[in-house]
Design a protein around this motif. Structure first.
Motif, PDB file in Angstrom:
ATOM      1  N   CYS A  83      44.907  33.952  66.027  1.00  0.00           N
ATOM      2  CA  CYS A  83      45.025  34.737  64.698  1.00  0.00           C
ATOM      3  C   CYS A  83      46.314  35.492  64.652  1.00  0.00           C
ATOM      4  O   CYS A  83      46.861  35.783  63.437  1.00  0.00           O
ATOM      5  CB  CYS A  83      43.888  35.698  64.976  1.00  0.00           C
ATOM      6  SG  CYS A  83      42.110  34.879  64.821  1.00  0.00           S
ATOM      7  N   ARG A  84      46.748  35.903  65.948  1.00  0.00           N
ATOM      8  CA  ARG A  84      48.150  36.687  65.853  1.00  0.00           C
ATOM      9  C   ARG A  84      49.167  35.780  65.372  1.00  0.00           C
ATOM     10  O   ARG A  84      49.940  36.284  64.449  1.00  0.00           O
ATOM     11  CB  ARG A  84      48.214  37.278  67.044  1.00  0.00           C
ATOM     12  CG  ARG A  84      47.415  38.465  67.593  1.00  0.00           C
ATOM     13  CD  ARG A  84      47.703  38.663  69.307  1.00  0.00           C
ATOM     14  NE  ARG A  84      46.749  39.420  69.498  1.00  0.00           N
ATOM     15  CZ  ARG A  84      46.729  40.847  69.575  1.00  0.00           C
ATOM     16  NH1 ARG A  84      47.781  41.391  68.748  1.00  0.00           N
ATOM     17  NH2 ARG A  84      45.858  41.855  69.864  1.00  0.00           N
ATOM     18  N   ALA A  85      49.110  34.591  65.613  1.00  0.00           N
ATOM     19  CA  ALA A  85      50.332  33.692  65.482  1.00  0.00           C
ATOM     20  C   ALA A  85      50.420  33.488  63.782  1.00  0.00           C
ATOM     21  O   ALA A  85      51.403  33.408  63.380  1.00  0.00           O
ATOM     22  CB  ALA A  85      50.314  32.281  66.273  1.00  0.00           C
ATOM     23  N   LEU A  86      49.015  33.225  63.436  1.00  0.00           N
ATOM     24  CA  LEU A  86      48.945  32.870  62.040  1.00  0.00           C
ATOM     25  C   LEU A  86      49.653  34.021  60.936  1.00  0.00           C
ATOM     26  O   LEU A  86      50.110  34.214  59.896  1.00  0.00           O
ATOM     27  CB  LEU A  86      47.548  32.662  61.524  1.00  0.00           C
ATOM     28  CG  LEU A  86      47.056  31.358  61.858  1.00  0.00           C
ATOM     29  CD1 LEU A  86      45.591  31.087  61.154  1.00  0.00           C
ATOM     30  CD2 LEU A  86      47.677  30.267  61.492  1.00  0.00           C
ATOM     31  N   ARG A  87      48.998  35.209  61.343  1.00  0.00           N
ATOM     32  CA  ARG A  87      49.322  36.467  60.729  1.00  0.00           C
ATOM     33  C   ARG A  87      50.967  36.827  61.017  1.00  0.00           C
ATOM     34  O   ARG A  87      51.605  37.273  59.881  1.00  0.00           O
ATOM     35  CB  ARG A  87      48.540  37.579  61.206  1.00  0.00           C
ATOM     36  CG  ARG A  87      47.091  37.757  60.903  1.00  0.00           C
ATOM     37  CD  ARG A  87      46.111  38.762  61.263  1.00  0.00           C
ATOM     38  NE  ARG A  87      44.753  38.370  60.598  1.00  0.00           N
ATOM     39  CZ  ARG A  87      43.916  38.568  61.119  1.00  0.00           C
ATOM     40  NH1 ARG A  87      43.727  38.519  62.689  1.00  0.00           N
ATOM     41  NH2 ARG A  87      42.366  38.387  60.636  1.00  0.00           N
ATOM     42  N   THR A 127      34.150  41.149  64.595  1.00  0.00           N
ATOM     43  CA  THR A 127      34.696  42.709  64.700  1.00  0.00           C
ATOM     44  C   THR A 127      35.688  42.370  65.714  1.00  0.00           C
ATOM     45  O   THR A 127      36.844  43.423  65.654  1.00  0.00           O
ATOM     46  CB  THR A 127      33.640  43.527  65.479  1.00  0.00           C
ATOM     47  OG1 THR A 127      33.159  42.807  66.604  1.00  0.00           O
ATOM     48  CG2 THR A 127      32.454  43.647  64.437  1.00  0.00           C
ATOM     49  N   ARG A 128      36.039  41.266  66.658  1.00  0.00           N
ATOM     50  CA  ARG A 128      37.265  41.302  67.387  1.00  0.00           C
ATOM     51  C   ARG A 128      38.515  40.628  66.715  1.00  0.00           C
ATOM     52  O   ARG A 128      39.646  41.221  66.699  1.00  0.00           O
ATOM     53  CB  ARG A 128      36.924  40.200  68.517  1.00  0.00           C
ATOM     54  CG  ARG A 128      36.174  41.177  69.571  1.00  0.00           C
ATOM     55  CD  ARG A 128      36.233  40.067  70.895  1.00  0.00           C
ATOM     56  NE  ARG A 128      34.982  40.368  71.584  1.00  0.00           N
ATOM     57  CZ  ARG A 128      34.388  39.456  72.591  1.00  0.00           C
ATOM     58  NH1 ARG A 128      35.253  38.507  73.057  1.00  0.00           N
ATOM     59  NH2 ARG A 128      33.377  39.665  73.365  1.00  0.00           N
ATOM     60  N   PHE A 129      38.044  39.773  65.792  1.00  0.00           N
ATOM     61  CA  PHE A 129      39.108  38.807  65.265  1.00  0.00           C
ATOM     62  C   PHE A 129      39.576  39.173  63.621  1.00  0.00           C
ATOM     63  O   PHE A 129      40.514  38.859  63.154  1.00  0.00           O
ATOM     64  CB  PHE A 129      39.189  37.320  65.568  1.00  0.00           C
ATOM     65  CG  PHE A 129      38.794  37.018  66.947  1.00  0.00           C
ATOM     66  CD1 PHE A 129      37.459  36.487  67.301  1.00  0.00           C
ATOM     67  CD2 PHE A 129      39.519  37.318  67.828  1.00  0.00           C
ATOM     68  CE1 PHE A 129      37.246  36.211  68.528  1.00  0.00           C
ATOM     69  CE2 PHE A 129      39.562  37.096  69.235  1.00  0.00           C
ATOM     70  CZ  PHE A 129      38.185  36.334  69.672  1.00  0.00           C
ATOM     71  N   LYS A 130      38.454  39.772  63.011  1.00  0.00           N
ATOM     72  CA  LYS A 130      38.597  40.120  61.562  1.00  0.00           C
ATOM     73  C   LYS A 130      39.133  39.023  60.711  1.00  0.00           C
ATOM     74  O   LYS A 130      40.046  39.199  60.137  1.00  0.00           O
ATOM     75  CB  LYS A 130      39.402  41.401  61.434  1.00  0.00           C
ATOM     76  CG  LYS A 130      38.705  42.532  62.252  1.00  0.00           C
ATOM     77  CD  LYS A 130      39.594  43.976  61.989  1.00  0.00           C
ATOM     78  CE  LYS A 130      38.944  45.055  62.588  1.00  0.00           C
ATOM     79  NZ  LYS A 130      38.332  44.933  64.089  1.00  0.00           N
ATOM     80  N   PRO A 131      38.660  37.755  60.589  1.00  0.00           N
ATOM     81  CA  PRO A 131      39.025  36.689  60.210  1.00  0.00           C
ATOM     82  C   PRO A 131      39.072  36.999  58.460  1.00  0.00           C
ATOM     83  O   PRO A 131      38.289  37.829  57.895  1.00  0.00           O
ATOM     84  CB  PRO A 131      38.124  35.555  60.174  1.00  0.00           C
ATOM     85  CG  PRO A 131      36.858  36.000  60.892  1.00  0.00           C
ATOM     86  CD  PRO A 131      37.186  37.419  61.393  1.00  0.00           C
ATOM     87  N   ASP A 132      39.926  36.235  57.759  1.00  0.00           N
ATOM     88  CA  ASP A 132      39.912  36.363  56.337  1.00  0.00           C
ATOM     89  C   ASP A 132      39.013  35.386  55.778  1.00  0.00           C
ATOM     90  O   ASP A 132      38.525  35.871  54.355  1.00  0.00           O
ATOM     91  CB  ASP A 132      41.284  36.127  55.754  1.00  0.00           C
ATOM     92  CG  ASP A 132      42.336  37.011  56.222  1.00  0.00           C
ATOM     93  OD1 ASP A 132      42.576  38.207  56.147  1.00  0.00           O
ATOM     94  OD2 ASP A 132      43.176  36.475  56.990  1.00  0.00           O
ATOM     95  N   LEU A 133      38.630  34.522  56.440  1.00  0.00           N
ATOM     96  CA  LEU A 133      37.628  33.520  55.967  1.00  0.00           C
ATOM     97  C   LEU A 133      36.598  32.843  56.998  1.00  0.00           C
ATOM     98  O   LEU A 133      37.222  32.815  58.221  1.00  0.00           O
ATOM     99  CB  LEU A 133      38.473  32.112  55.395  1.00  0.00           C
ATOM    100  CG  LEU A 133      37.730  30.846  55.334  1.00  0.00           C
ATOM    101  CD1 LEU A 133      36.764  31.007  54.372  1.00  0.00           C
ATOM    102  CD2 LEU A 133      38.696  29.884  54.801  1.00  0.00           C
TER     103      LEU A 133
END
Ligand code: FHN
Length: 436
Positions: A137-141, A194-200
């Protein structure tokens, strides 16, 4: 213990019913869906222990091709030793994708994050020994990409899931066990949300039971309380936001306003070294053009190896895709579906202001290409990505008839793209088609 768990699951289910988010207006949904509708291209990533032997994800034990124990022996070979999420994200960005969706847990029940809801995870049971989702998730963001997380609702490993394999069922009807599974299911989803807060959130595996049994409506409401702007795919028993045709390119535009074709590069979702049946970059680009011409997205799948490296064939396809998407970005991102094949025999997209019509030539034209039924005057015709102006003429227009003529466009061989050439028609106003 059982009583406490039951109370927990009952309380959760009740909480899920207490206050549904206010009914979303059409305009609010359009705003929530905007990034997805404009993104056009996503990368799907099937990564799990099934990459160790290079066999079908979960299905190989479900269908009895391998015993469950032998399938689970792959846990000891899943190292993620060369997992480099930043390199993944750079390659995904380079392909022209605007989002990516990673399997957090497939039907085999092996979580790729440090779930507190059970022991079956790569953190506790494999040499990887670490959460793989947060760094993804961090790398994508960091690359400005949207984050999608895939989650299988069914879990063939969980002792309280009614189905184990195609031939073995754990139970038929046992509300206590089913509620215990639902509590587990909800707890894992709460962790992911709640941990990773995905957009999808990309749900899968909803087919065994109806929406009522999953409490799908309450689950949707609860997820939207955790993540008010998250997008949900269709596989939440009809409580999702967009359709998910799979593997087969839709022949006719799917019925829903938003949709996404998920498709493998070869014939396997996960890494299978023996599967050499890759689609060529040209075939993938033509499928992508078909999808966006009908207003949809393409979610193109890759299957990393057990060590986290992406197979070279798949890297090369993503790079070739990126070369084409970079050159033709204006005809792709933020566009809307084009005109029907009655007006042009090929995929087309339309700019947001509806004043530029893009024609995708998925083969080398023999002679001029033809656009029919265009009432607009054409101010200019150019080749996307290299700016060459093209000559054209209208034939067959009669002064006494409101029927427009036929627009003939000359496309010389030296302007053709090695994959798919795109021609831009700059119109004198918003697209105006005959008859109307
Ligand atoms: O059963 C899964 C399958 O393994 C794969 O994950 C695909 C991807 O869309 N979804 C299910 C089949 O529709």
């Amino acid at each position: 213990m059982k009583r406490i768990l039951l109370l927990f699951s009952a309380a959760w289910l009740f909480a899920g019913r207490v206050s549904a988010p206010a009914q979303e207006t059409g305009q609010e949904k359009e705003k929530r869906m905007q990034w997805f509708a404009e993104a056009k291209l996503g990368i799907f990533i099937h990564w799990g222990i099934y990459a160790v032997k290079g066999i079908d994800e979960s299905w190989s034990f479900y269908n009895g091709y391998i015993s469950y124990d032998d399938y689970m022996e792959q846990l000891s070979g899943f190292t993620a030793a060369r997992y480099d999420p930043d390199a993944w994200a750079r390659l995904i960005r380079e392909s022209g994708a605007r989002y990516a969706v990673l399997t957090t847990k497939h039907h085999d029940g092996v979580a790729l994050w440090d779930t507190g809801a059970g022991e079956l995870s790569v953190v506790k049971k494999t040499p990887a020994r670490r959460d793989l989702i947060d760094p993804f998730c961090r790398a994508l963001r960091n690359q400005g990409l949207k984050v999608g997380l895939y989650f299988s609702s069914l879990d063939w490993s969980h002792p309280d899931y009614p189905i184990f394999t195609s031939k073995e069922k754990r139970y038929a009807d046992d509300p206590v066990r089913w509620d215990r599974f639902l509590a587990f299911h909800r707890r894992q989803l709460e962790e992911l949300a709640t941990r990773f807060k995905p957009d999808l959130l990309w749900f899968d595996g909803d087919w065994d039971f109806p929406a009522e049994k999953w409490n799908a409506k309450a689950l949707r409401d609860q997820i939207l309380r955790w993540l008010p702007s998250v997008i949900l795919n269709s596989r939440l028993n009809g409580y999702g936001d967009y359709d998910t045709p799979e593997q087969g390119v839709p022949i006719l535009p799917p019925g829903s306003r938003y949709w996404e074709l998920c498709m493998t590069m070869n014939d396997s979702w996960g890494y299978q070294g023996n599967d050499r049946n890759y689609k060529s970059p040209n075939q993938i680009i033509r499928i992508f053009a078909d999808c966006i011409s009908m207003g949809g997205n393409l979610l193109l799948d890759i299957g990393p190896k057990a060590d986290g490296t992406i197979p070279e064939e798949q890297v090369q396809i993503l790079r070739a895709l990126g070369q084409w998407t970079r050159k033709h970005a204006e005809a792709i991102y933020g566009t809307q579906s084009g005109v029907s094949p009655y007006y042009f025999r090929g995929p087309t997209t339309l700019s947001k202001d509806r004043r530029t019509l893009y024609l995708f030539l998925d083969s080398r034209p023999v002679g001029p290409i033809v656009v029919k039924g265009l009432k607009n005057k054409v101010n200019r015709i150019r080749v996307v990505g290299d700016g060459t102006k093209l000559s054209y003429k209208v034939i067959g227009k009669q002064y006494w008839s409101e029927a427009p003529g036929l627009l003939y466009i000359d496309v010389p061989g030296d302007v053709l793209d090695r994959q798919v050439t795109v021609i831009a028609l700059l119109l004198d106003g918003p697209l105006d088609l005959f008859p109307k």
